[in-house]
Scaffold this motif. Structure first.
Motif, PDB file in Angstrom:
ATOM      1  N   TYR A  66       0.855  -1.188   0.000  1.00  0.00           N
ATOM      2  CA  TYR A  66       0.000   0.000   0.000  1.00  0.00           C
ATOM      3  C   TYR A  66       0.893   1.240   0.000  1.00  0.00           C
ATOM      4  CZ  TYR A  66      -3.668  -3.272   1.362  1.00  0.00           C
ATOM      5  OH  TYR A  66      -4.549  -4.320   1.396  1.00  0.00           O
ATOM      6  N   PRO A  67       0.849   2.058  -1.062  1.00  0.00           N
ATOM      7  CA  PRO A  67       1.786   3.192  -1.166  1.00  0.00           C
ATOM      8  C   PRO A  67       1.563   4.260  -0.104  1.00  0.00           C
ATOM      9  CG  PRO A  67       0.140   3.283  -2.924  1.00  0.00           C
ATOM     10  CD  PRO A  67      -0.040   1.965  -2.241  1.00  0.00           C
ATOM     11  N   HIS A  68       0.333   4.368   0.428  1.00  0.00           N
ATOM     12  CA  HIS A  68       0.021   5.420   1.393  1.00  0.00           C
ATOM     13  C   HIS A  68       0.259   4.976   2.833  1.00  0.00           C
ATOM     14  CE1 HIS A  68      -3.525   2.873   1.026  1.00  0.00           C
ATOM     15  NE2 HIS A  68      -3.913   3.303   2.217  1.00  0.00           N
ATOM     16  N   LYS A  69       0.724   3.740   3.031  1.00  0.00           N
ATOM     17  CA  LYS A  69       1.004   3.239   4.375  1.00  0.00           C
ATOM     18  C   LYS A  69       2.509   3.105   4.584  1.00  0.00           C
ATOM     19  CE  LYS A  69      -3.273   0.503   4.829  1.00  0.00           C
ATOM     20  NZ  LYS A  69      -3.861   1.313   5.931  1.00  0.00           N
ATOM     21  N   THR A  70       2.960   3.304   5.800  1.00  0.00           N
ATOM     22  CA  THR A  70       4.372   3.126   6.125  1.00  0.00           C
ATOM     23  C   THR A  70       4.733   1.650   6.070  1.00  0.00           C
ATOM     24  OG1 THR A  70       3.951   2.865   8.481  1.00  0.00           O
ATOM     25  CG2 THR A  70       4.316   5.122   7.661  1.00  0.00           C
ATOM     26  N   VAL A  71       6.032   1.373   6.139  1.00  0.00           N
ATOM     27  CA  VAL A  71       6.500  -0.014   6.206  1.00  0.00           C
ATOM     28  C   VAL A  71       5.846  -0.727   7.374  1.00  0.00           C
ATOM     29  CG1 VAL A  71       8.522  -1.455   6.701  1.00  0.00           C
ATOM     30  CG2 VAL A  71       8.690   0.412   5.033  1.00  0.00           C
ATOM     31  N   GLU A  72       5.821  -0.077   8.519  1.00  0.00           N
ATOM     32  CA  GLU A  72       5.231  -0.683   9.718  1.00  0.00           C
ATOM     33  C   GLU A  72       3.752  -0.991   9.502  1.00  0.00           C
ATOM     34  OE1 GLU A  72       5.429   0.127  14.501  1.00  0.00           O
ATOM     35  OE2 GLU A  72       5.260   1.859  13.163  1.00  0.00           O
ATOM     36  N   ALA A  73       3.025  -0.066   8.895  1.00  0.00           N
ATOM     37  CA  ALA A  73       1.591  -0.266   8.670  1.00  0.00           C
ATOM     38  C   ALA A  73       1.334  -1.346   7.628  1.00  0.00           C
ATOM     39  CB  ALA A  73       0.948   1.056   8.251  1.00  0.00           C
ATOM     40  N   ASN A  74       2.172  -1.384   6.595  1.00  0.00           N
ATOM     41  CA  ASN A  74       2.039  -2.440   5.581  1.00  0.00           C
ATOM     42  C   ASN A  74       2.232  -3.807   6.206  1.00  0.00           C
ATOM     43  OD1 ASN A  74       1.750  -2.015   2.468  1.00  0.00           O
ATOM     44  ND2 ASN A  74       2.883  -0.206   3.162  1.00  0.00           N
ATOM     45  N   MET A  75       3.281  -3.935   7.016  1.00  0.00           N
ATOM     46  CA  MET A  75       3.592  -5.241   7.604  1.00  0.00           C
ATOM     47  C   MET A  75       2.530  -5.683   8.601  1.00  0.00           C
ATOM     48  SD  MET A  75       7.738  -4.903   8.027  1.00  0.00           S
ATOM     49  CE  MET A  75       7.904  -6.408   8.974  1.00  0.00           C
ATOM     50  N   GLY A  76       1.926  -4.745   9.290  1.00  0.00           N
ATOM     51  CA  GLY A  76       0.959  -5.108  10.327  1.00  0.00           C
ATOM     52  C   GLY A  76      -0.483  -5.093   9.875  1.00  0.00           C
TER      53      GLY A  76
ATOM     54  N   GLU B 190      13.233  -6.923  12.489  1.00  0.00           N
ATOM     55  CA  GLU B 190      14.586  -7.242  12.952  1.00  0.00           C
ATOM     56  C   GLU B 190      15.169  -8.396  12.138  1.00  0.00           C
ATOM     57  OE1 GLU B 190      18.062  -6.935  15.069  1.00  0.00           O
ATOM     58  OE2 GLU B 190      16.340  -5.574  15.103  1.00  0.00           O
ATOM     59  N   ILE B 191      14.360  -9.414  11.886  1.00  0.00           N
ATOM     60  CA  ILE B 191      14.812 -10.561  11.094  1.00  0.00           C
ATOM     61  C   ILE B 191      15.244 -10.124   9.700  1.00  0.00           C
ATOM     62  CG2 ILE B 191      14.025 -12.681   9.943  1.00  0.00           C
ATOM     63  CD1 ILE B 191      12.218 -13.172  12.386  1.00  0.00           C
ATOM     64  N   LEU B 192      14.503  -9.179   9.107  1.00  0.00           N
ATOM     65  CA  LEU B 192      14.713  -8.784   7.710  1.00  0.00           C
ATOM     66  C   LEU B 192      15.573  -7.532   7.564  1.00  0.00           C
ATOM     67  CD1 LEU B 192      11.051  -9.424   6.555  1.00  0.00           C
ATOM     68  CD2 LEU B 192      13.052 -10.720   5.810  1.00  0.00           C
ATOM     69  N   GLY B 193      16.075  -6.995   8.646  1.00  0.00           N
ATOM     70  CA  GLY B 193      16.907  -5.791   8.559  1.00  0.00           C
ATOM     71  C   GLY B 193      16.122  -4.556   8.162  1.00  0.00           C
ATOM     72  N   LEU B 194      14.853  -4.491   8.567  1.00  0.00           N
ATOM     73  CA  LEU B 194      13.997  -3.365   8.172  1.00  0.00           C
ATOM     74  C   LEU B 194      13.736  -2.382   9.309  1.00  0.00           C
ATOM     75  CD1 LEU B 194      11.305  -5.254   6.049  1.00  0.00           C
ATOM     76  CD2 LEU B 194      13.020  -3.647   5.193  1.00  0.00           C
ATOM     77  N   THR B 195      14.304  -2.615  10.462  1.00  0.00           N
ATOM     78  CA  THR B 195      14.021  -1.758  11.621  1.00  0.00           C
ATOM     79  C   THR B 195      14.243  -0.264  11.344  1.00  0.00           C
ATOM     80  OG1 THR B 195      14.565  -3.587  13.119  1.00  0.00           O
ATOM     81  CG2 THR B 195      14.534  -1.365  14.063  1.00  0.00           C
ATOM     82  N   PRO B 196      15.322   0.129  10.638  1.00  0.00           N
ATOM     83  CA  PRO B 196      15.519   1.573  10.391  1.00  0.00           C
ATOM     84  C   PRO B 196      14.509   2.177   9.416  1.00  0.00           C
ATOM     85  CG  PRO B 196      17.568   0.331  10.116  1.00  0.00           C
ATOM     86  CD  PRO B 196      16.453  -0.660  10.148  1.00  0.00           C
ATOM     87  N   PHE B 197      13.716   1.331   8.746  1.00  0.00           N
ATOM     88  CA  PHE B 197      12.858   1.834   7.672  1.00  0.00           C
ATOM     89  C   PHE B 197      11.365   1.762   8.023  1.00  0.00           C
ATOM     90  CE2 PHE B 197      16.568  -0.397   5.831  1.00  0.00           C
ATOM     91  CZ  PHE B 197      17.246   0.709   5.345  1.00  0.00           C
ATOM     92  N   LEU B 198      11.030   1.449   9.261  1.00  0.00           N
ATOM     93  CA  LEU B 198       9.633   1.200   9.613  1.00  0.00           C
ATOM     94  C   LEU B 198       8.726   2.411   9.395  1.00  0.00           C
ATOM     95  CD1 LEU B 198       9.988  -1.009  12.827  1.00  0.00           C
ATOM     96  CD2 LEU B 198       9.118  -1.707  10.597  1.00  0.00           C
ATOM     97  N   LYS B 199       9.258   3.617   9.485  1.00  0.00           N
ATOM     98  CA  LYS B 199       8.433   4.819   9.323  1.00  0.00           C
ATOM     99  C   LYS B 199       8.458   5.355   7.893  1.00  0.00           C
ATOM    100  CE  LYS B 199       7.368   4.702  13.659  1.00  0.00           C
ATOM    101  NZ  LYS B 199       6.026   4.179  14.030  1.00  0.00           N
ATOM    102  N   ARG B 200       9.187   4.691   7.026  1.00  0.00           N
ATOM    103  CA  ARG B 200       9.230   5.133   5.622  1.00  0.00           C
ATOM    104  C   ARG B 200       8.030   4.600   4.842  1.00  0.00           C
ATOM    105  NH1 ARG B 200      15.405   4.740   3.266  1.00  0.00           N
ATOM    106  NH2 ARG B 200      16.466   5.813   4.980  1.00  0.00           N
ATOM    107  N   TYR B 201       7.801   5.241   3.692  1.00  0.00           N
ATOM    108  CA  TYR B 201       6.779   4.776   2.765  1.00  0.00           C
ATOM    109  C   TYR B 201       7.449   3.994   1.632  1.00  0.00           C
ATOM    110  CZ  TYR B 201       3.528   7.825   5.196  1.00  0.00           C
ATOM    111  OH  TYR B 201       2.757   8.411   6.159  1.00  0.00           O
ATOM    112  N   PRO B 202       6.710   3.115   0.959  1.00  0.00           N
ATOM    113  CA  PRO B 202       7.320   2.286  -0.094  1.00  0.00           C
ATOM    114  C   PRO B 202       8.086   3.074  -1.153  1.00  0.00           C
ATOM    115  CG  PRO B 202       5.153   1.439   0.434  1.00  0.00           C
ATOM    116  CD  PRO B 202       5.307   2.705   1.221  1.00  0.00           C
ATOM    117  N   ARG B 203       7.612   4.277  -1.477  1.00  0.00           N
ATOM    118  CA  ARG B 203       8.289   5.070  -2.515  1.00  0.00           C
ATOM    119  C   ARG B 203       9.710   5.454  -2.124  1.00  0.00           C
ATOM    120  NH1 ARG B 203       4.385   8.389  -0.263  1.00  0.00           N
ATOM    121  NH2 ARG B 203       5.161  10.180   0.941  1.00  0.00           N
ATOM    122  N   ALA B 204      10.012   5.412  -0.832  1.00  0.00           N
ATOM    123  CA  ALA B 204      11.342   5.783  -0.354  1.00  0.00           C
ATOM    124  C   ALA B 204      12.254   4.573  -0.182  1.00  0.00           C
ATOM    125  CB  ALA B 204      11.224   6.537   0.967  1.00  0.00           C
TER     126      ALA B 204
END
Length: 355
Positions: A87-97, A119-133
């Motif tokens: 979902y382009p309008h949701k953050t990484v965290e929102a997409n995953m959850g 943490e498993i996927l190395g995405l912790t620093p990107f949880l607040k980003r959007y897919p476009r970033a």
């Protein structure tokens, strides 16, 4: 986790049959790759397991449940698509959850499970980003994370790496394999790339025109292909298949004619004098020699660690791989020696292996 069983599965689109009575067994925790050329039915088979395509006939079981008539949401599977489907309008965290939110799970528990997958996927620093970033590889990790948090019995991957560049595909292959080793979730993975299949699978299912050609471990398929189709599909560059005729056979030796060249091989009981066969030899089992198959150099392709050379042999093409840095130029005439203990023989008409 659960085993997956496919029995006599068929799929028709109107009068057109695309899957012809397939049987496949996938053990609990196994990583199975469905591989084959475009149009062979591998994605259709995966979508039927997922519940995205109706079954014409046959049975699909996940664990001890027959799931033919269950919706995808009730099959306890998670699917990762080629297109990421974020979902382009949701953050990484929102997409995953998101799937956990739909289950009305407690917000704190959603956050905990998403953080664990990140943490498993190395995405912790990107949880607040959007897919476009995110890069392509990071987007694919998010899609995988969305699947992980559901804690499904089965992961289904539909050509997830085909949109990535070559270097990133290699990296992601390793990451998906490591993820499976860590989670031990039953995984069904579709690809048209046999290198992906060879490097990732516990077991490969080779499909062709809606039929299963062979099932086995990567090295089983590479070392003992069941027929000419598997021999030519598994391996890169593919196996050389040379038209040949059995000249004579005795208790110890069979004489094989390759056009103007005759070679002696160990006799095999399936060989009959006068029969047409295909002699298969992998590119790495050819070497330059002073006698053997007279060939002409057509193309030289240095890869760094190896040299791939395409030769012309009579009316046929032969590819060889050399670790040595031979000085070869197009048009040069040389001889190739075949490692006879490494050859494969196939029936000239049916294409079936002859030993």
């Amino acid at each position: 986790m659960a085993e997956v069983s496919v029995r006599q599965l068929r799929k028709n689109y109107g009068d057109v049959a695309v899957i012809h009575g397939i049987d496949v067994s996938i053990a609990d925790g196994e990583f199975v790759v469905l591989v084959g050329p475009s149009g062979c039915g591998k994605s259709t088979l995966l979508r039927m397991i997922a519940g995205l395509e109706e079954v014409t006939s046959g049975d699909i079981k996940i664990g001890d449940r027959r799931v033919n008539n269950l919706s995808p949401s009730k099959r306890d599977i998670a699917m990762v698509f080629q297109s990421y489907a974020l979902y382009p309008h949701k953050t990484v965290e929102a997409n995953m959850g998101f799937s956990l939110k739909l289950r009305k799970m407690d917000r704190a528990e959603i956050k905990r499970q998403v953080a664990e997958a990140a943490e498993i996927l190395g995405l912790t620093p990107f949880l607040k980003r959007y897919p476009r970033a995110l890069s392509g590889g990071q987007r694919q990790r998010v899609a995988m994370g969305r699947a992980i948090v559901r804690n499904p019995q089965v992961f289904l991957f539909d050509e997830p790496l085909s949109n990535l560049d070559a270097k990133l595909r290699v990296q992601m292959r390793t990451e998906i394999r490591e993820l499976h080793q860590r989670l031990q979730t039953t995984t069904v993975y579709v690809t048209h790339d046999q290198i992906e299949a060879m490097t990732m699978a516990d077991k490969i299912v080779v499909l062709n025109a809606g039929h299963v050609e062979q099932v086995g471990s990567p090295l089983d398929l590479y070392d003992r292909p069941k027929n000419k189709f598997v021999a030519s599909f598994i391996g890169s560059p593919s196996m050389n298949l040379l038209d040949a005729e059995v000249v004579s056979v005795d208790d110890a030796v069979a004489k094989i004619s390759l056009g103007d060249v005759t070679i002696d091989i160990s006799s095999r009981h399936e060989l009959l004098a006068g029969s047409q066969i295909s002699l298969g030899v992998r590119p790495e089992h050819l070497k330059l020699a002073t006698t053997g198959l007279p060939v002409t150099v057509r193309v030289v392709e240095p890869t760094g660690s190896e040299i791939h050379v395409v030769f012309q042999f009579q009316e046929q093409e032969i590819t060889a791989i050399f670790r040595e840095r031979h000085e070869l130029a197009p048009g040069a005439k040389v001889f190739l020696e075949v490692e006879l203990d490494q050859i494969h023989l196939f029936d000239g008409k049916s294409g079936v292996r002859l030993d």
